[in-house]
Design an enzyme around this catalytic site. Structure first.
Site, PDB file in Angstrom:
ATOM      1  N   ASP A 214       0.815  -1.211   0.000  1.00 51.57           N
ATOM      2  CA  ASP A 214       0.000   0.000   0.000  1.00 51.57           C
ATOM      3  C   ASP A 214       0.853   1.268   0.000  1.00 51.57           C
ATOM      4  O   ASP A 214       1.967   1.289   0.529  1.00 51.57           O
ATOM      5  CB  ASP A 214      -0.867   0.058   1.262  1.00 51.57           C
ATOM      6  CG  ASP A 214      -2.101  -0.810   1.174  1.00 51.57           C
ATOM      7  OD1 ASP A 214      -2.202  -1.603   0.225  1.00 51.57           O
ATOM      8  OD2 ASP A 214      -2.963  -0.697   2.070  1.00 51.57           O
TER       9      ASP A 214
ATOM     10  N   HIS B 121       4.000  -2.049   3.389  1.00 46.13           N
ATOM     11  CA  HIS B 121       4.177  -0.707   2.824  1.00 46.13           C
ATOM     12  C   HIS B 121       5.659  -0.542   2.478  1.00 46.13           C
ATOM     13  O   HIS B 121       6.494  -0.474   3.382  1.00 46.13           O
ATOM     14  CB  HIS B 121       3.795   0.374   3.837  1.00 46.13           C
ATOM     15  CG  HIS B 121       2.405   0.254   4.388  1.00 46.13           C
ATOM     16  ND1 HIS B 121       2.090  -0.649   5.383  1.00 46.13           N
ATOM     17  CD2 HIS B 121       1.267   0.938   4.098  1.00 46.13           C
ATOM     18  CE1 HIS B 121       0.803  -0.523   5.683  1.00 46.13           C
ATOM     19  NE2 HIS B 121       0.288   0.424   4.913  1.00 46.13           N
TER      20      HIS B 121
END
Length: 257
Positions: free
Chosen positions: A68, A213
């Protein structure tokens, strides 16, 4: 059963029920949630499996690896690792400061076979916005990814996993399926690579969806060890759409492992 034992059992059941209710409440009013496994099995019941398909998560032990909030400065290094390891993942890209700053990296993601989803323009809590605000967070990313790659995303991940029926209605109109997760290393809260590796491995099960991430310092260095360890455990690492196949993502639906 003694009165003391009975009280203990009732307390445990009450706590479990409360925890489940809290989990649902975090997403607000929300219907139409399904798991990748259920969607896949429903589709398999009505469709003949393609014998040429290289990955069949109905028989293979699959897990989806997702990232993400990129692209960002470390993303090319991550792409190098994924290319070396022959792994394709799903990137849920963010707009402001990311797709508008690193368009060449977005193009590389697509050219190297990775799946690209939408993670909003500025990472706002969508449940706190009206329909116009929700649309405004998604459409610019759709447009940018289409302009860069030739294809608009069909998947999105709501920031913080926060969604409800209002969000789902907008996603259905925009042609976007929502993808949540089952594994998080909370890499936004630690720079320790070993901790990230341990958290991922401790939580991963078949048909899971891993959330990472790449922009955080400890994450990219953890990826090779995560891939190697999961393969040693018999997992096949796939994109989310591969995990779902032969089902296809349905706009508005929330997929939660």
């Amino acid at each position: 059963m003694s009165p003391r034992t009975g009280r203990g059992v009732r307390t445990a059941v009450a706590l479990a029920t409360a925890a489940a209710a809290a989990s649902v409440a975090a997403c607000g009013t929300l219907h139409g949630v399904t798991s990748p496994r259920d969607a896949r099995e429903d589709a398999q019941a009505t469709r003949t499996q393609d014998p040429q398909r290289p990955v069949d998560c109905g028989t293979d032990k699959c897990v989806a690896l997702t990232f993400d909030g990129g692209p960002s400065r470390p993303t090319p290094e991550l792409l190098d690792i994924l290319k070396e390891k022959h792994v394709h993942v799903t990137f849920f890209v963010q707009g402001k400061g990311h797709t508008d700053t690193y368009p060449k990296t977005v193009l590389r993601m697509a050219r190297e076979g990775h799946e690209i989803g939408n993670h909003t323009w500025s990472h706002k809590n969508l449940t706190a916005l009206d329909e116009k605000g929700i649309t405004g967070e998604l459409v610019p990313v759709q447009q940018e990814v289409r302009a860069i790659t030739g294809h608009a995303p069909t998947l999105m991940r709501p920031p913080q996993g926060r969604t409800d029926d209002k969000v789902s209605a907008v996603m259905k109109r925009l042609g976007l399926a929502q993808v949540l997760w089952s594994v998080t290393a909370k890499d936004y809260a630690t720079t320790d690579t070993k901790t990230i590796i341990r958290r991922v491995l401790d939580q991963t099960h078949r048909d899971g969806v891993i959330l990472l991430h790449e922009r955080y310092k400890g994450t990219v260095p953890a990826v090779p060890a995560i891939i190697d360890a999961l393969r040693e455990r018999g997992y096949t690492l796939v994109t989310f759409s591969q995990l779902l196949a032969p089902a296809v993502p349905r706009p508005g639906v929330v997929y939660r492992p």
